[in-house]
Design an enzyme around this catalytic site. Structure first.
Site, PDB file in Angstrom:
ATOM      1  N   GLU A  60       0.291   5.230   0.707  1.00 29.91           N
ATOM      2  CA  GLU A  60      -0.667   6.230   1.197  1.00 29.91           C
ATOM      3  C   GLU A  60      -0.312   7.628   0.703  1.00 29.91           C
ATOM      4  O   GLU A  60       0.746   7.850   0.107  1.00 29.91           O
ATOM      5  CB  GLU A  60      -0.699   6.177   2.733  1.00 29.91           C
ATOM      6  CG  GLU A  60      -1.182   4.819   3.225  1.00 29.91           C
ATOM      7  CD  GLU A  60      -1.405   4.740   4.720  1.00 29.91           C
ATOM      8  OE1 GLU A  60      -0.921   5.626   5.463  1.00 29.91           O
ATOM      9  OE2 GLU A  60      -2.077   3.780   5.141  1.00 29.91           O
TER      10      GLU A  60
ATOM     11  N   GLU B 153      -3.160  -4.662  -2.948  1.00 29.79           N
ATOM     12  CA  GLU B 153      -3.682  -5.594  -3.954  1.00 29.79           C
ATOM     13  C   GLU B 153      -3.760  -4.923  -5.327  1.00 29.79           C
ATOM     14  O   GLU B 153      -3.376  -5.503  -6.349  1.00 29.79           O
ATOM     15  CB  GLU B 153      -5.095  -6.067  -3.574  1.00 29.79           C
ATOM     16  CG  GLU B 153      -5.170  -6.843  -2.279  1.00 29.79           C
ATOM     17  CD  GLU B 153      -5.448  -5.969  -1.069  1.00 29.79           C
ATOM     18  OE1 GLU B 153      -4.879  -4.856  -0.979  1.00 29.79           O
ATOM     19  OE2 GLU B 153      -6.224  -6.398  -0.205  1.00 29.79           O
TER      20      GLU B 153
ATOM     21  N   CYS C 134     -10.868  -3.086  -3.873  1.00 28.94           N
ATOM     22  CA  CYS C 134      -9.938  -4.105  -4.392  1.00 28.94           C
ATOM     23  C   CYS C 134     -10.696  -5.328  -4.892  1.00 28.94           C
ATOM     24  O   CYS C 134     -10.319  -5.929  -5.893  1.00 28.94           O
ATOM     25  CB  CYS C 134      -8.929  -4.505  -3.318  1.00 28.94           C
ATOM     26  SG  CYS C 134      -7.678  -3.234  -3.051  1.00 28.94           S
TER      27      CYS C 134
ATOM     28  N   CYS D  28     -10.278  -4.961   0.592  1.00 30.95           N
ATOM     29  CA  CYS D  28     -11.376  -3.993   0.734  1.00 30.95           C
ATOM     30  C   CYS D  28     -12.320  -4.114  -0.468  1.00 30.95           C
ATOM     31  O   CYS D  28     -12.019  -4.795  -1.460  1.00 30.95           O
ATOM     32  CB  CYS D  28     -10.825  -2.574   0.852  1.00 30.95           C
ATOM     33  SG  CYS D  28     -10.287  -1.855  -0.712  1.00 30.95           S
TER      34      CYS D  28
ATOM     35  N   ASN E 229       0.836  -1.199   0.000  1.00 23.26           N
ATOM     36  CA  ASN E 229       0.000   0.000   0.000  1.00 23.26           C
ATOM     37  C   ASN E 229       0.871   1.249   0.000  1.00 23.26           C
ATOM     38  O   ASN E 229       1.957   1.281   0.589  1.00 23.26           O
ATOM     39  CB  ASN E 229      -1.006   0.004   1.167  1.00 23.26           C
ATOM     40  CG  ASN E 229      -0.405  -0.234   2.521  1.00 23.26           C
ATOM     41  OD1 ASN E 229       0.593  -0.919   2.665  1.00 23.26           O
ATOM     42  ND2 ASN E 229      -1.023   0.343   3.544  1.00 23.26           N
TER      43      ASN E 229
ATOM     44  N   CYS F 228      -4.188   0.682  -2.408  1.00 23.71           N
ATOM     45  CA  CYS F 228      -4.023  -0.566  -1.654  1.00 23.71           C
ATOM     46  C   CYS F 228      -2.974  -1.470  -2.294  1.00 23.71           C
ATOM     47  O   CYS F 228      -2.696  -1.399  -3.495  1.00 23.71           O
ATOM     48  CB  CYS F 228      -5.341  -1.333  -1.615  1.00 23.71           C
ATOM     49  SG  CYS F 228      -6.622  -0.567  -0.624  1.00 23.71           S
TER      50      CYS F 228
HETATM   51  N1  THU Z   1      -5.262  -1.459   2.655  1.00 21.65           N
HETATM   52  C1  THU Z   1      -4.739  -2.277   1.707  1.00 21.65           C
HETATM   53  O1  THU Z   1      -3.620  -2.064   1.218  1.00 21.65           O
HETATM   54  N2  THU Z   1      -5.488  -3.328   1.296  1.00 21.65           N
HETATM   55  C2  THU Z   1      -6.730  -3.637   1.783  1.00 21.65           C
HETATM   56  O2  THU Z   1      -7.405  -4.492   1.252  1.00 21.65           O
HETATM   57  C3  THU Z   1      -7.227  -2.929   2.964  1.00 21.65           C
HETATM   58  C4  THU Z   1      -6.581  -1.623   3.236  1.00 21.65           C
HETATM   59  C5  THU Z   1      -4.458  -0.315   3.118  1.00 21.65           C
HETATM   60  C6  THU Z   1      -4.992   1.012   2.691  1.00 21.65           C
HETATM   61  C7  THU Z   1      -4.425   1.916   3.758  1.00 21.65           C
HETATM   62  O3  THU Z   1      -3.125   2.299   3.393  1.00 21.65           O
HETATM   63  C8  THU Z   1      -4.325   1.025   4.987  1.00 21.65           C
HETATM   64  O4  THU Z   1      -4.424  -0.304   4.523  1.00 21.65           O
HETATM   65  C9  THU Z   1      -5.418   1.284   6.019  1.00 21.65           C
HETATM   66  O5  THU Z   1      -6.659   1.252   5.451  1.00 21.65           O
END
Ligand code: THU
Length: 135
Positions: free
Chosen positions: A49, A60, A94, A91, A47, A58
């Site tokens: 941000e 994925e 994704c 999520c 991920n 994310c």
């Molecule tokens: N996140 C992911 O990378 N994948 C997911 O399926 C759930 C959330 C990340 C996004 C963000 O940087 C952190 O997790 C918190 O939500």
């Protein structure tokens, strides 16, 4: 058994390694993802941000974007790892992207750092998905 390449344990280890590269200064929640193609190619993502939170990408979707942009296709398995009380499910956003690019029977292996593992198919994670056939 339709995968020719790595064991689930090897995929999970790669996900664990790429998770360390996550850029997650805001949530501090690092996620690693790995996709495996039918030809054995492997692509990783973490991920990334942003201070404008909604721009966060994310793990994925980053793994899939890397894969597609390098010519990766026919995804047969994905592993996702994070440090959580239970294996981390992708999520909703994704799931939609996974559903677009992966087959309904592609396995999504969800893992946490405690070693708990849960595996579901794409179809189980997003049943009755919207797709291009509706357009
Ligand atoms: N996140 C992911 O990378 N994948 C997911 O399926 C759930 C959330 C990340 C996004 C963000 O940087 C952190 O997790 C918190 O939500």
């Amino acid at each position: 058994m339709n995968h020719t390449g790595k064991t689930a344990e090897e995929l999970i280890e790669l996900a664990r390694q790429v998770r360390e590269l996550a850029y997650a200064p805001y949530s501090k929640f690092k996620v690693g993802a790995v996709v495996e193609c039918r030809d054995g190619r492997i692509f990783t993502g973490c991920n990334v941000e942003n201070s404008s939170y909604g721009l966060t990408m994310c793990a994925e979707r980053n793994a899939l974007a890397k894969a597609v942009s390098e010519g990766g296709r026919e995804f047969i398995r994905m592993a996702v790892i994070a440090d959580a009380h239970a294996p981390v499910p992708p999520c909703g956003a994704c799931r939609q992207v996974i559903s677009e690019l992966c087959g309904k029977q592609t396995e999504i292996v969800m893992v946490n750092l405690r070693g708990q593992i849960e595996t579901h198919t794409v179809d189980e994670l997003l049943p009755e998905a919207f797709d291009g056939t509706f357009l």
